[in-house]
Enzyme design. Structure first.
Site, mmCIF file in Angstrom:
data_model
loop_
_atom_site.group_PDB
_atom_site.id
_atom_site.type_symbol
_atom_site.label_atom_id
_atom_site.label_comp_id
_atom_site.label_asym_id
_atom_site.label_seq_id
_atom_site.Cartn_x
_atom_site.Cartn_y
_atom_site.Cartn_z
ATOM 1 N N ALA A 161 19.683 9.408 -21.811
ATOM 2 C CA ALA A 161 19.796 10.492 -22.794
ATOM 3 C C ALA A 161 18.525 10.590 -23.636
ATOM 4 C CB ALA A 161 21.009 10.273 -23.689
ATOM 5 N N TYR A 162 18.013 9.428 -24.011
ATOM 6 C CA TYR A 162 16.765 9.379 -24.791
ATOM 7 C C TYR A 162 15.613 10.011 -24.008
ATOM 8 C CZ TYR A 162 12.595 7.087 -26.770
ATOM 9 O OH TYR A 162 11.358 6.812 -27.300
ATOM 10 N N ALA A 163 15.477 9.621 -22.745
ATOM 11 C CA ALA A 163 14.379 10.143 -21.930
ATOM 12 C C ALA A 163 14.514 11.653 -21.741
ATOM 13 C CB ALA A 163 14.335 9.423 -20.586
ATOM 14 N N SER A 165 15.875 13.702 -23.835
ATOM 15 C CA SER A 165 15.520 14.366 -25.102
ATOM 16 C C SER A 165 14.009 14.473 -25.265
ATOM 17 C CB SER A 165 16.136 13.621 -26.287
ATOM 18 O OG SER A 165 15.443 12.409 -26.560
#
Ligand SMILES: NC(=O)c1ccc[n+]([C@@H]2O[C@H](COP(=O)([O-])OP(=O)(O)OC[C@H]3O[C@@H](n4cnc5c(N)ncnc54)[C@H](OP(=O)(O)O)[C@@H]3O)[C@@H](O)[C@H]2O)c1
Length: 255
Positions: A161-163, A165
């Site tokens: 999810a971080y990547a 974003s």
């Protein structure tokens, strides 16, 4: 780190570093101030760290001021610029650095709440801070987005999810570079590898530190200054012909 005697390259420029109070943002704030910029040190919740950063800049002979605005909430960008405007006359360098890692989870375990939070802070806030910042940003200015190496390599599936974003920020960089080129504004992404900051919440020890260090052929984890020095190049006139780029600052982790 440059000292006050080198304070020339960004003299007369104003910079805003989101999340400038701690970690990578603090190193960027200190470096750009050492290069002569007057630096807005933005923070969301850690006022003490932001004030310490301003104090350290001033002690080194530089100029800085605090900008408070929690990101990832409705009206965040408007609040940030409302805090910035009374303290500065326009902007030359915007560094979208504030970000959160979120829960470390592979896709099957990512919750709605975590996904939304990570996108609200990393993607949505950076987008609207930039949107509202454009009318303050002078021609010849700089926008530098702090991304991650994980958008070009999938070494850590638990950061999905971080990547994602940050992948949206890579697109923002390319689109804006095209749009703002006629104004002489450059837009670039700096993509760090693993950097030793609070973001890792003390996990970079023991076997985990050994493994992460081994990812780079240089055999160590990155430091905030490793990132700040690349940002300083992109903020300077020396990078005038570099725009729309994604610059790996991971010590060769993706090789
Ligand atoms: N560390 C790494 O390994 C690494 C690798 C690649 C990319 N990056 C990126 O580099 C940037 C900086 O990371 P870091 O390692 O320096 O992290 P950090 O030490 O955890 O600092 C995060 C910074 O972002 C600010 N921030 C976070 N959430 C916020 C919110 N909701 N509202 C306002 N400000 C908020 C924090 O402000 P407060 O001080 O007020 O809390 C803090 O200044 C992030 O975008 C991160 O994704 C980090």
């Amino acid at each position: 780190m440059k000292g006050p005697s080198d304070m020339t390259t960004l003299a007369g420029k104003t910079a805003l570093i989101t999340g400038g109070g701690r970690g990578i943002g603090r190193a960027i704030a200190r470096r750009l101030a050492a290069d002569g910029a007057r630096v807005g040190v933005h923070y969301g919740s850690n006022a003490t760290a932001a004030k310490e950063t301003v104090t350290a800049i001033e002690a080194a002979g530089g100029q800085a001021f605090v900008v408070h605005a929690p990101l990832g909430v409705r009206g965040d960008a408007e609040a940030l610029w409302a805090a910035f405007d009374p303290q500065a006359d326009g902007l030359d360098i915007l560094v979208n650095n504030a970000g959160v890692l979120g829960d470390q989870a592979e896709i099957q375990d990512v919750t709605d709440a975590n996904f939304d939070r990570v996108f609200a802070v990393n993607t949505r806030a950076s987008f609207f801070v930039t949107q509202h910042g454009l009318r303050r940003l002078r021609d010849g200015g700089r926008i530098i987005n702090i991304g991650t190496m994980l958008t070009r390599g999938s070494a850590m599936p638990a950061s999905i999810a971080y990547a994602m974003s940050k992948g949206a920020l890579d697109v923002l960089t390319a689109m804006l570079a095209k749009q703002l080129g006629p104004r002489g504004i450059t837009v670039n992404t700096v993509a760090p590898g693993v950097i030793d900051t609070d973001m890792h919440e003390g996990r970079l020890v023991g076997d985990a530190l050994t493994w992460v260090s081994s990812l780079s052929p240089m055999g160590r984890v990155g430091t905030p200054a490793d990132v700040a020095d690349t940002v300083a190049f992109l903020a300077s006139a020396d990078s005038r012909w570099v725009t729309g780029q994604w610059i790996d600052v991971s010590g060769g982790t993706l090789l």
